[in-house]
Design a protein around this motif. Structure first.
Motif, PDB file in Angstrom:
ATOM      1  N   SER A 280      -4.907 -25.062 -10.053  1.00 15.19           N
ATOM      2  CA  SER A 280      -3.634 -24.453  -9.624  1.00 15.19           C
ATOM      3  C   SER A 280      -3.603 -24.349  -8.098  1.00 15.19           C
ATOM      4  O   SER A 280      -2.575 -24.584  -7.464  1.00 15.19           O
ATOM      5  CB  SER A 280      -3.446 -23.072 -10.265  1.00 15.19           C
ATOM      6  OG  SER A 280      -4.591 -22.283 -10.055  1.00 15.19           O
ATOM      7  N   LEU A 281      -4.754 -23.988  -7.517  1.00 16.84           N
ATOM      8  CA  LEU A 281      -4.830 -23.893  -6.055  1.00 16.84           C
ATOM      9  C   LEU A 281      -4.594 -25.254  -5.418  1.00 16.84           C
ATOM     10  O   LEU A 281      -3.875 -25.377  -4.423  1.00 16.84           O
ATOM     11  CB  LEU A 281      -6.210 -23.340  -5.645  1.00 16.84           C
ATOM     12  CG  LEU A 281      -6.468 -23.305  -4.148  1.00 16.84           C
ATOM     13  CD1 LEU A 281      -5.570 -22.271  -3.465  1.00 16.84           C
ATOM     14  CD2 LEU A 281      -7.938 -22.999  -3.851  1.00 16.84           C
ATOM     15  N   MET A 282      -5.187 -26.300  -6.024  1.00 17.79           N
ATOM     16  CA  MET A 282      -4.998 -27.628  -5.431  1.00 17.79           C
ATOM     17  C   MET A 282      -3.527 -28.052  -5.503  1.00 17.79           C
ATOM     18  O   MET A 282      -2.998 -28.649  -4.559  1.00 17.79           O
ATOM     19  CB  MET A 282      -5.899 -28.672  -6.094  1.00 17.79           C
ATOM     20  CG  MET A 282      -5.946 -29.956  -5.285  1.00 17.79           C
ATOM     21  SD  MET A 282      -6.632 -31.354  -6.142  1.00 17.79           S
ATOM     22  CE  MET A 282      -8.330 -31.322  -5.657  1.00 17.79           C
ATOM     23  N   VAL A 283      -2.867 -27.716  -6.622  1.00 10.93           N
ATOM     24  CA  VAL A 283      -1.440 -28.036  -6.709  1.00 10.93           C
ATOM     25  C   VAL A 283      -0.693 -27.276  -5.603  1.00 10.93           C
ATOM     26  O   VAL A 283       0.196 -27.815  -4.946  1.00 10.93           O
ATOM     27  CB  VAL A 283      -0.862 -27.692  -8.110  1.00 10.93           C
ATOM     28  CG1 VAL A 283       0.638 -27.952  -8.139  1.00 10.93           C
ATOM     29  CG2 VAL A 283      -1.565 -28.490  -9.205  1.00 10.93           C
ATOM     30  N   ALA A 284      -1.110 -26.035  -5.361  1.00 11.04           N
ATOM     31  CA  ALA A 284      -0.406 -25.219  -4.359  1.00 11.04           C
ATOM     32  C   ALA A 284      -0.600 -25.740  -2.938  1.00 11.04           C
ATOM     33  O   ALA A 284       0.363 -25.870  -2.186  1.00 11.04           O
ATOM     34  CB  ALA A 284      -0.884 -23.767  -4.454  1.00 11.04           C
ATOM     35  N   ILE A 285      -1.837 -26.043  -2.572  1.00  8.42           N
ATOM     36  CA  ILE A 285      -2.093 -26.373  -1.153  1.00  8.42           C
ATOM     37  C   ILE A 285      -2.276 -27.873  -0.912  1.00  8.42           C
ATOM     38  O   ILE A 285      -2.387 -28.308   0.230  1.00  8.42           O
ATOM     39  CB  ILE A 285      -3.321 -25.607  -0.589  1.00  8.42           C
ATOM     40  CG1 ILE A 285      -4.628 -25.989  -1.300  1.00  8.42           C
ATOM     41  CG2 ILE A 285      -3.102 -24.094  -0.656  1.00  8.42           C
ATOM     42  CD1 ILE A 285      -5.889 -25.409  -0.658  1.00  8.42           C
ATOM     43  N   GLY A 286      -2.343 -28.642  -1.999  1.00  4.46           N
ATOM     44  CA  GLY A 286      -2.515 -30.090  -1.854  1.00  4.46           C
ATOM     45  C   GLY A 286      -3.989 -30.459  -1.729  1.00  4.46           C
ATOM     46  O   GLY A 286      -4.801 -29.671  -1.249  1.00  4.46           O
ATOM     47  N   PRO A 287      -4.317 -31.695  -2.161  1.00  3.91           N
ATOM     48  CA  PRO A 287      -5.719 -32.117  -2.187  1.00  3.91           C
ATOM     49  C   PRO A 287      -6.407 -32.062  -0.821  1.00  3.91           C
ATOM     50  O   PRO A 287      -7.560 -31.648  -0.723  1.00  3.91           O
ATOM     51  CB  PRO A 287      -5.657 -33.565  -2.689  1.00  3.91           C
ATOM     52  CG  PRO A 287      -4.355 -33.673  -3.382  1.00  3.91           C
ATOM     53  CD  PRO A 287      -3.422 -32.692  -2.759  1.00  3.91           C
ATOM     54  N   GLU A 288      -5.679 -32.453   0.227  1.00  2.00           N
ATOM     55  CA  GLU A 288      -6.335 -32.532   1.535  1.00  2.00           C
ATOM     56  C   GLU A 288      -6.897 -31.178   1.974  1.00  2.00           C
ATOM     57  O   GLU A 288      -8.046 -31.070   2.418  1.00  2.00           O
ATOM     58  CB  GLU A 288      -5.304 -32.993   2.548  1.00  2.00           C
ATOM     59  CG  GLU A 288      -5.907 -33.809   3.661  1.00  2.00           C
ATOM     60  CD  GLU A 288      -4.792 -34.434   4.481  1.00  2.00           C
ATOM     61  OE1 GLU A 288      -4.646 -33.999   5.621  1.00  2.00           O
ATOM     62  OE2 GLU A 288      -4.068 -35.324   3.958  1.00  2.00           O
ATOM     63  N   GLN A 289      -6.066 -30.160   1.794  1.00  2.04           N
ATOM     64  CA  GLN A 289      -6.511 -28.829   2.230  1.00  2.04           C
ATOM     65  C   GLN A 289      -7.559 -28.264   1.274  1.00  2.04           C
ATOM     66  O   GLN A 289      -8.417 -27.489   1.674  1.00  2.04           O
ATOM     67  CB  GLN A 289      -5.313 -27.909   2.399  1.00  2.04           C
ATOM     68  CG  GLN A 289      -4.363 -28.497   3.443  1.00  2.04           C
ATOM     69  CD  GLN A 289      -3.266 -27.557   3.850  1.00  2.04           C
ATOM     70  OE1 GLN A 289      -3.381 -26.878   4.842  1.00  2.04           O
ATOM     71  NE2 GLN A 289      -2.184 -27.542   3.096  1.00  2.04           N
ATOM     72  N   PHE A 290      -7.487 -28.678   0.007  1.00  2.00           N
ATOM     73  CA  PHE A 290      -8.530 -28.278  -0.941  1.00  2.00           C
ATOM     74  C   PHE A 290      -9.868 -28.874  -0.501  1.00  2.00           C
ATOM     75  O   PHE A 290     -10.900 -28.204  -0.495  1.00  2.00           O
ATOM     76  CB  PHE A 290      -8.144 -28.755  -2.355  1.00  2.00           C
ATOM     77  CG  PHE A 290      -8.968 -28.132  -3.462  1.00  2.00           C
ATOM     78  CD1 PHE A 290      -8.545 -26.955  -4.080  1.00  2.00           C
ATOM     79  CD2 PHE A 290     -10.150 -28.714  -3.900  1.00  2.00           C
ATOM     80  CE1 PHE A 290      -9.287 -26.373  -5.117  1.00  2.00           C
ATOM     81  CE2 PHE A 290     -10.901 -28.151  -4.929  1.00  2.00           C
ATOM     82  CZ  PHE A 290     -10.465 -26.975  -5.542  1.00  2.00           C
ATOM     83  N   TYR A 291      -9.831 -30.151  -0.094  1.00  3.33           N
ATOM     84  CA  TYR A 291     -11.064 -30.800   0.400  1.00  3.33           C
ATOM     85  C   TYR A 291     -11.579 -30.100   1.663  1.00  3.33           C
ATOM     86  O   TYR A 291     -12.781 -29.983   1.866  1.00  3.33           O
ATOM     87  CB  TYR A 291     -10.829 -32.289   0.677  1.00  3.33           C
ATOM     88  CG  TYR A 291     -10.924 -33.168  -0.563  1.00  3.33           C
ATOM     89  CD1 TYR A 291     -12.162 -33.433  -1.157  1.00  3.33           C
ATOM     90  CD2 TYR A 291      -9.791 -33.746  -1.127  1.00  3.33           C
ATOM     91  CE1 TYR A 291     -12.257 -34.252  -2.294  1.00  3.33           C
ATOM     92  CE2 TYR A 291      -9.874 -34.558  -2.256  1.00  3.33           C
ATOM     93  CZ  TYR A 291     -11.114 -34.800  -2.836  1.00  3.33           C
ATOM     94  OH  TYR A 291     -11.216 -35.597  -3.953  1.00  3.33           O
TER      95      TYR A 291
END
Ligand code: F6P
Length: 543
Positions: A280-291
């Motif tokens: 859910s967090l990755m959907v919220a902030i997008g993969p790049e920021q998750f990485y």
């Protein structure tokens, strides 16, 4: 009678003796005697300035605490964790949350297999899914795009993503709404969906085991709500995805395993939000920021693994906490972030720390004769100042506090940030140095009020000051506390990675469910208190 080697070790007895010598030392004296204390009892690493000078410690205290860490095999146990040894001995599992943020191409072997490629495979699958939801390519059953994402999970499958979503909301896609449902109380679900259109709502059911009563009950209610509105069971494939280690239960629930994001038994629930549990967090902030967040975690992992103990953030944080817990008899630690985005941080750390180190038996099965994990609590400043700080300043309990703040705000509305941070600095100053009765009297305060307005001070605090709350910084902060818990658990010689203590309540609740649901008056065999309460509930519910 259990024999516990910890309290008999020279490093421990030396600390006991030292405690008797320094227990009454006041921070006022320590600072007066060493004008540079505020600079020397500090560590600047990874963009985190850790000031531990306002603690009731001397150089000798630190030396003895570091000896304790050395003699506890901390180095060896850290190596064992990072190399995939099965250090969770009661569940015979490796403990490898550090593999979740290991860079592509690195290698960590469990049962003869390098787990890092699998980690990255799942991350890539998560990234592709997140991008499809964020771009609108992933459509709901009726063809509408997804606007709402609801994570259903509890414990580690809720607190991590919920905390991190709040923490990184600034970086999130504001066209999407995110909610987190955890409590088996139907109110949680009802309130989460009451204003949402099922055609635009996607549920992420996150459960490591996929057998947790609360999560499955909420997931079933969600499916009923969604299918009823969308008119077909076929809609489930477009509105439900799962995060789990248990493919069998996922497909039994009716979610296609093609829409399942896996993780592994070597990830503990409370250490899991950087796995697929963070979908859910990755959907919220997008993969790049998750990485970016994962890179922050990894930086702290490497720092913890390689820095000498005296320059090691998690080691110092852990040792200072242990000093108050085991020698001063402090029962709790307050976590006080001066950043509204970190409003779930102490709730998250509650599970991380208390489920990990709330143990009374050591790794050899002996009952310990020393204190283990503290009670963790807190909420963001400045709110707490107008609620519970009174007790920290003038009550009878010793409450060590961690103050966490940032030099830059993500919402520069003048003059808020300077006001916030002036409180941040003032509180640790007031807690440390207080105000003597002479100083109070000199202000012209009436005699009868002087004792009430005197602050003894000498209340210890850590200050964690970073530039800015970024995804990477959040990763570093979470990893800092993960490893702090590990440092303390290692010294206490306990298993920080099981959680048998939650089982008894679950088993008893399962026994009570049919007693509440049966149409016939049940034959109750509990104690007289529980029997009476159940009878009263049944009667009142019928009324
Ligand atoms: O509370 C016990 C616990 O097992 C936690 O450790 C875990 O985070 C939570 O339940 C949820 O478990 P699951 O992810 O398997 O649903």
């Amino acid at each position: 009678m259990a024999i516990n080697s910890l309290t008999q070790r020279p490093a421990w007895t030396a600390l006991e003796k030292h405690y008797q010598e320094v227990r009454d030392l006041h921070l006022r004296t320590l600072f007066a005697e060493d004008p540079k204390r505020g600079e020397t009892f500090a560590l600047d690493a990874l963009g985190i300035y850790f000031d531990y000078s306002k603690n009731r410690i001397t150089n000798e205290t630190l030396k003895l605490l570091l000896d304790l860490a050395e003699s506890s095999g901390l180095k060896e146990r850290t190596t064992a964790m990072f190399s995939g040894e099965k250090i969770n001995i009661t569940e015979k599992r490796a403990v490898l949350h550090v593999a979740l943020r290991a860079p592509k191409g690195s290698s960590i072997v469990v049962d003869g297999q390098n787990v890092v490629p699998e980690v990255h495979e799942v991350l890539e699958k998560m990234a592709s899914f997140s991008n499809r939801v964020r771009s609108g390519e992933w459509k709901g059953y009726t063809g509408k795009r997804i606007r709402n994402v609801i994570n259903i999970g509890i414990g580690g499958s809720d607190l991590g993503p919920a905390m991190a979503y709040e923490a990184l909301k600034h970086y999130s896609d504001r066209n999407l709404t995110f909610r987190f449902v955890s409590n088996v109380d139907g109110t949680d679900f009802a309130e989460a969906v009451h204003d949402l259109d099922p055609a635009e709502t996607l549920f992420i059911v996150a459960s490591k085991t996929f057998t947790t009563q609360e999560t499955l009950t909420n997931a079933r209610s969600a499916r009923d709500w969604s299918v009823k509105a969308l008119g077909s069971e076929e809609s489930v494939a477009k509105h439900f995805v799962a995060v789990s280690t248990n493919a069998q239960e996922v497909s039994k629930f009716g979610i296609d395993t093609a829409n399942m994001f896996g993780f592994w038994d070597w990830v503990g629930g409370r250490y899991s939000y950087d796995s697929a549990v963070g979908l859910s967090l990755m959907v919220a902030i997008g993969p790049e920021q998750f990485y970016e967040m994962l890179a922050g975690f990894h930086e702290m992992d490497e720092h913890f693994r390689t820095a000498p103990f005296e320059k090691n953030l998690p080691v110092l944080l852990g040792l200072i906490g242990l000093w108050y817990n085991n020698f001063f008899g402090a029962e709790t630690v307050a976590i006080l972030p001066y950043d509204q985005y970190l409003n779930r941080f102490s709730a998250y750390l509650q599970q991380l720390d208390m489920e990990s180190n709330g143990k009374h038996v050591d790794l050899d099965g002996n009952v310990v004769n020393y204190q283990t994990g503290p009670v963790i609590w807190g909420q963001p400043g400045t709110n707490g100042q107008h609620a519970f700080y009174q007790l920290i300043h003038q009550g009878t309990k010793l409450i060590p506090c961690d103050f966490i703040g940032f030099s830059q705000t993500l919402n520069p509305i003048k003059p808020h940030h300077d006001l916030l941070m002036s409180n941040f600095f003032a509180q640790t100053e007031a807690l440390a140095f207080g105000k003597t009765s002479e100083e109070v009297a000199a202000d012209g305060v009436a005699d009868y009020q002087v004792p009430h307005r005197t602050f003894t001070g000498n209340h210890p605090t850590n200050t964690i000051l970073a530039d800015r709350l970024t995804p990477s910084m959040l990763g570093k902060l979470v990893a800092l506390y993960e490893h702090k818990v590990f440092v303390q658990g290692t010294i206490w010689h306990i298993n920080s990675f099981d959680q048998w203590g939650v089982e008894l309540g679950k088993a008893l609740a399962n026994r009570i469910v049919p007693e509440l649901q049966s149409a016939e008056e049940p034959d109750l065999h509990h104690d007289s208190s529980t029997n009476t309460l159940i009878q009263r509930y049944r009667k009142a519910r019928k009324a």
